[in-house]
Motif scaffolding. Structure first.
Motif, mmCIF file in Angstrom:
data_model
loop_
_atom_site.group_PDB
_atom_site.id
_atom_site.type_symbol
_atom_site.label_atom_id
_atom_site.label_comp_id
_atom_site.label_asym_id
_atom_site.label_seq_id
_atom_site.Cartn_x
_atom_site.Cartn_y
_atom_site.Cartn_z
ATOM 1 N N GLN A 14 -13.477 6.473 -6.154
ATOM 2 C CA GLN A 14 -12.270 6.951 -5.489
ATOM 3 C C GLN A 14 -11.715 5.903 -4.530
ATOM 4 O OE1 GLN A 14 -12.747 10.418 -2.973
ATOM 5 N NE2 GLN A 14 -10.686 11.158 -3.420
ATOM 6 N N GLY A 15 -12.598 5.091 -3.968
ATOM 7 C CA GLY A 15 -12.159 4.026 -3.072
ATOM 8 C C GLY A 15 -11.221 3.044 -3.742
ATOM 9 N N PHE A 16 -11.347 2.873 -5.054
ATOM 10 C CA PHE A 16 -10.442 1.999 -5.800
ATOM 11 C C PHE A 16 -9.028 2.581 -5.802
ATOM 12 C CE2 PHE A 16 -14.502 0.514 -7.097
ATOM 13 C CZ PHE A 16 -14.347 -0.780 -7.565
ATOM 14 N N GLY A 17 -8.937 3.907 -5.916
ATOM 15 C CA GLY A 17 -7.633 4.555 -5.875
ATOM 16 C C GLY A 17 -6.961 4.387 -4.524
ATOM 17 N N PHE A 18 -7.751 4.529 -3.455
ATOM 18 C CA PHE A 18 -7.218 4.315 -2.112
ATOM 19 C C PHE A 18 -6.642 2.910 -1.978
ATOM 20 C CE2 PHE A 18 -7.885 2.407 2.054
ATOM 21 C CZ PHE A 18 -7.212 3.288 2.877
ATOM 22 N N ALA A 19 -7.352 1.928 -2.520
ATOM 23 C CA ALA A 19 -6.926 0.529 -2.400
ATOM 24 C C ALA A 19 -5.586 0.280 -3.063
ATOM 25 C CB ALA A 19 -7.985 -0.396 -3.001
ATOM 26 N N ALA A 20 -5.209 1.125 -4.022
ATOM 27 C CA ALA A 20 -3.943 0.947 -4.732
ATOM 28 C C ALA A 20 -2.797 1.695 -4.067
ATOM 29 C CB ALA A 20 -4.082 1.427 -6.178
ATOM 30 N N LEU A 21 -3.063 2.399 -2.968
ATOM 31 C CA LEU A 21 -2.023 3.232 -2.373
ATOM 32 C C LEU A 21 -1.482 2.690 -1.049
ATOM 33 C CD1 LEU A 21 -3.460 6.768 -3.247
ATOM 34 C CD2 LEU A 21 -1.541 5.563 -4.313
ATOM 35 N N THR A 22 -2.267 2.757 0.013
ATOM 36 C CA THR A 22 -1.740 2.420 1.338
ATOM 37 C C THR A 22 -1.042 1.060 1.403
ATOM 38 O OG1 THR A 22 -3.304 3.840 2.504
ATOM 39 C CG2 THR A 22 -2.332 2.053 3.759
ATOM 40 N N PRO A 23 -1.683 -0.036 0.959
ATOM 41 C CA PRO A 23 -0.991 -1.328 1.085
ATOM 42 C C PRO A 23 0.273 -1.423 0.247
ATOM 43 C CG PRO A 23 -3.009 -1.563 -0.192
ATOM 44 C CD PRO A 23 -3.028 -0.193 0.400
ATOM 45 N N VAL A 24 0.294 -0.770 -0.899
ATOM 46 C CA VAL A 24 1.482 -0.845 -1.760
ATOM 47 C C VAL A 24 2.597 0.035 -1.208
ATOM 48 C CG1 VAL A 24 2.336 -0.622 -4.122
ATOM 49 C CG2 VAL A 24 -0.032 -1.305 -3.726
ATOM 50 N N ILE A 25 2.244 1.154 -0.573
ATOM 51 C CA ILE A 25 3.248 1.985 0.088
ATOM 52 C C ILE A 25 3.901 1.208 1.225
ATOM 53 C CG2 ILE A 25 3.599 4.061 1.489
ATOM 54 C CD1 ILE A 25 1.250 5.326 -0.110
ATOM 55 N N ILE A 26 3.075 0.551 2.045
ATOM 56 C CA ILE A 26 3.596 -0.256 3.156
ATOM 57 C C ILE A 26 4.493 -1.373 2.633
ATOM 58 C CG2 ILE A 26 2.932 -1.836 5.008
ATOM 59 C CD1 ILE A 26 0.349 -0.147 5.278
ATOM 60 N N THR A 27 4.051 -2.032 1.568
ATOM 61 C CA THR A 27 4.834 -3.110 0.964
ATOM 62 C C THR A 27 6.166 -2.592 0.448
ATOM 63 O OG1 THR A 27 2.802 -4.253 0.301
ATOM 64 C CG2 THR A 27 4.831 -4.888 -0.818
ATOM 65 N N SER A 28 6.156 -1.432 -0.193
ATOM 66 C CA SER A 28 7.386 -0.870 -0.750
ATOM 67 C C SER A 28 8.399 -0.556 0.346
ATOM 68 C CB SER A 28 7.061 0.401 -1.547
ATOM 69 O OG SER A 28 6.216 0.103 -2.643
ATOM 70 N N ILE A 29 7.920 -0.068 1.486
ATOM 71 C CA ILE A 29 8.828 0.177 2.611
ATOM 72 C C ILE A 29 9.450 -1.142 3.069
ATOM 73 C CG2 ILE A 29 8.928 0.921 5.032
ATOM 74 C CD1 ILE A 29 6.792 3.006 4.367
#
Length: 416
Positions: free
Chosen positions: A116-131
């Motif tokens: 599940q930690g792999f899924g987390f790694a694909a979310l927060t930084p990419v959300i921040i980047t998208s903003i």
């Protein structure tokens, strides 16, 4: 929206824009990785065949892979786009999280938490980047602040729900991770790629060239100081989270419930403070001044918590710490997204978030070692207080030094 603008500033209207709403919705998931388990860990010991000593591995198994995987997902997001990485992250996070409700052994649960930690790694930084892709200036700072506020709300509401559900059956809290599936469906239908892949011919670069450009960027003092500063804030925050209950129960003679109130107060404080990131940015010609001030608030607040001889005083410290944490991380993330061109932005943001996860992982370990060394001479409670104050000083001090170094650095010039 006039009332919201009076609270969060003139850019508060960002919350009405569909791209931000979708990113805000997606951002509900990552905080649940640790917050959902915090109130239920003790209830998992018996059904999973764990022990009170090793049940904490359910947290470590989740956070450990992110340190390595987050930079990789950033490179993938730069190369293949933000949207596909977010979608895969949502589905993987939901599948591996809900699957824990189907296992019966501690080893299987740990393996799923690791995945599940792999899924987390694909979310927060990419959300921040998208903003960062979608907005700039004070509007981006406001959006980053609102995103962080959403994290605070999630970490307040869902743990309470998990605490109620675990009373019915230990498996039920993990079913909350299934919220990832409808969110993924909404993102698939309505979220558009925030970067123009047709305009970015550099997407065709060999991977080695992309990594070389990223290394050149991070080697610049203006970039690496922000990556380090981002991690230093987590030294303070996770120092508090790790020893909050010990300070309250052993140091102040309080109860676990009172420790929970302090934790909730900390989350509420940073959630409220994060809404002011855009307004604070607009009021200063340079972000250096508010960032230095908020680092002082962050470190001084934690020091007060560890020095407090009464619960109310610890509460005051928690508020100042939360205010500093909410503003600092929101503006840090806004600054970091502006340091890189779109084709390297995901990689740089991911490295900075990886710095934060590394700090979160090593802080409890280093503090524990220091306390063990000091305990024979000072006693346990005094050792905890001293190490906590030192953690506050190091976390805030490193952040301030990095900010000062960045302020005298030349602008970054890189073609990517």
């Amino acid at each position: 929206m006039a009332s919201l603008s009076s609270i969060a500033g003139t850019d508060a209207g960002v919350i009405r824009e569909r791209p931000f709403q979708l990113l805000f919705l997606t951002n509900m998931l990552p905080p649940l990785g640790t917050a959902l388990l915090s109130p239920v860990l003790n209830s998992l010991v018996e059904p999973l065949g764990a022990t009170p000593a090793n049940i904490g591995l359910m947290m470590s198994a989740f956070t450990a892979p992110a340190v390595v995987v987050i930079p990789i997902t950033g490179v993938l997001a730069d190369r293949y786009g933000r949207r596909p990485v977010i979608l895969v992250g949502l589905l993987w996070f939901g599948i591996t999280g809900t699957a824990i409700s189907l296992v019966s052994t501690f080893e299987a649960a740990l393996l799923l938490r690791f995945c599940q930690g792999f899924g987390f790694a694909a979310l927060t930084p990419v959300i921040i980047t998208s903003i960062g892709d979608l907005y700039s200036g004070t509007k981006e700072a406001t959006a980053q602040g609102f995103r962080f506020t959403g994290s605070g709300i999630t970490q307040t509401v869902f743990p309470l729900t998990a605490g109620l559900l675990v009373g019915l059956a230990w498996q039920y809290p993990f079913l909350l991770y299934a919220i990832a599936f409808p969110i993924a469906a909404v993102v698939y239908v309505w979220f558009e790629e925030p970067i123009d892949s047709d305009a970015d011919t550099d997407d065709e670069r060999p991977l080695r060239a992309q990594l070389s450009d990223l290394w050149t960027l991070v080697s610049h003092r203006r970039a690496w100081t922000m990556v380090v500063a981002r991690g230093s804030a987590n030294l303070v925050w996770f120092g508090f989270l790790t020893y909050n209950s010990i300070v309250v129960v052993d140091g102040l003679g309080g109860t676990p419930a009172q420790a929970g109130i302090l934790a909730a107060l900390a989350s509420t404080s940073y959630a409220v403070a994060a809404t002011q990131a855009g307004r604070i940015t607009a009021h200063f010609d340079r972000r250096l001044y508010p960032l230095v001030a908020m680092n002082v608030s962050l470190g001084a607040g934690l020091a007060v918590v560890f020095l407090a001889d009464a619960l109310w005083l610890a509460g005051v410290g928690v508020v100042f710490m939360g205010l500093g944490f909410g503003v600092v991380l929101s503006i840090y993330r806004s600054v970091i997204t502006t340091l890189a061109p779109p084709t390297l932005r995901g990689g740089l943001v991911s490295l900075s978030e990886g710095s934060g996860r590394a700090a979160a992982t090593i802080t409890p370990i280093l503090m524990g070692i220091a306390i063990a060394v000091l305990n024979p001479q000072l006693g346990f409670v005094s050792s905890v207080r001293l190490v906590g104050i030192a953690t506050a000083a190091v976390g805030a001090g490193v952040g301030i030094v990095c900010l000062l170094l960045m302020s005298v650095s030349s602008p970054i010039r890189i073609e990517a």
